[in-house]
Design a protein around this motif. Structure first.
Motif, short mmCIF file in Angstrom:
data_model
loop_
_atom_site.label_atom_id
_atom_site.label_comp_id
_atom_site.label_asym_id
_atom_site.label_seq_id
_atom_site.Cartn_x
_atom_site.Cartn_y
_atom_site.Cartn_z
N SER A 1 0.83 -1.21 0.00
CA SER A 1 0.00 0.00 0.00
C SER A 1 0.86 1.26 0.00
N TRP B 1 2.45 1.82 -3.43
CA TRP B 1 1.52 2.42 -4.38
C TRP B 1 1.33 3.91 -4.12
N LYS B 2 1.18 4.25 -2.84
CA LYS B 2 1.01 5.66 -2.48
C LYS B 2 2.24 6.48 -2.87
N THR B 3 3.41 5.92 -2.62
CA THR B 3 4.65 6.61 -2.98
C THR B 3 4.76 6.79 -4.49
N VAL C 1 -4.98 13.68 -1.78
CA VAL C 1 -4.74 12.25 -1.96
C VAL C 1 -4.33 11.59 -0.64
N THR C 2 -3.47 12.26 0.11
CA THR C 2 -3.01 11.71 1.40
C THR C 2 -4.18 11.57 2.37
N PHE D 1 -6.30 8.65 1.24
CA PHE D 1 -5.67 7.39 1.65
C PHE D 1 -5.92 7.12 3.14
N ASP E 1 -7.93 3.94 4.64
CA ASP E 1 -7.30 3.02 5.59
C ASP E 1 -8.12 2.92 6.88
N TYR F 1 7.90 6.72 4.02
CA TYR F 1 6.84 7.33 3.20
C TYR F 1 6.55 8.76 3.65
#
Length: 221
Positions: free
Chosen positions: A65, A68-70, A97-98, A101, A105, A208
């Motif tokens: 996960s 993908w975020k990175t 986006v953060t 996410f 989560d 991250y």
């Protein structure tokens, strides 16, 4: 005379039956003790292996996960570096986006967290005791099923039939003894693997977060 002879014969038969049953009781009890010792080792090995598997699976999921975020943030930064995305736009999109996410989560983790809270609550807010009882319950069910199967084998079933024990009682005794051992060892086994898994996850999360911070700080307005 014949009445006395019959009484003596009956007494001998009853005594023989009692003696035979006593011998079978000891034999069955020895088998039960052996089964308990074997099942204890098996239960601890299973608990250790399954705990390792669950922790490793969780670490893999978090790592994938975060990768993908990175990748998404790195792609956005590449667009910004190429001049296709302004610094303000880059920062706005990264923040949005953060947050998205984080909400995703939290949404995925909420059911698991809720079940954990209910479990701890049912044990008077004692998480250690709740975890022990939870593990012991799972181990008991598995051990009981295995014990039922083992005591259903022809040789064992005949021996139990000649003794004063019942198959269900013996199976429950085996399962309870095994679950108590698992209950005592569960915290030690889980703590070590959970701490290791948490450490790995924190390292990736730190990397991250550092990447996000550096990306935002280097973006040109």
């Amino acid at each position: 005379m014949w009445l006395r002879a019959a009484f003596v014969a009956a007494t001998a038969v009853i005594g023989g039956v009692k003696l035979g049953r006593s011998v079978m009781n000891r034999a069955v009890k020895n088998k039960v003790n052996q089964a308990i010792e074997i099942a204890k080792v098996s239960a601890i090995d299973d608990l250790s292996r399954e705990t390792t598997g669950v922790v490793w699976q969780r670490v893999q999921r978090v790592t994938i996960s975060l990768c993908w975020k990175t990748s998404i943030v790195a792609g956005l930064f590449a667009l910004h570096a190429a001049g296709d995305l302004t610094g303000r736009g880059f920062k706005t999109i990264v923040i949005v986006v953060t947050l998205a996410f984080a909400l995703r989560d939290a949404w995925l983790f909420a059911p698991l967290l809720w079940r954990g809270v209910m479990l701890v609550r049912s044990h008077k807010w004692r998480p250690t005791e709740a975890l022990k009882e939870f593990i012991a319950g799972i181990v008991f069910e598995r051990a009981y099923e295995k014990a039922i199967e083992a005591t259903s084998e022809p040789g064992t079933r005949h021996a139990i039939a000649l003794s004063s024990f019942k198959k269900e009682n013996l199976s429950e005794e085996i399962a309870r003894a095994v679950s108590e051992v698992a209950k005592a060892a569960s915290i030690r086994i889980i703590r070590m693997r959970a701490l290791l898994g948490a450490a790995v996850i924190l390292i990736f999360m730190g990397a991250y977060s550092t990447f996000i911070f550096l990306s935002l700080s280097r973006a040109h307005l």
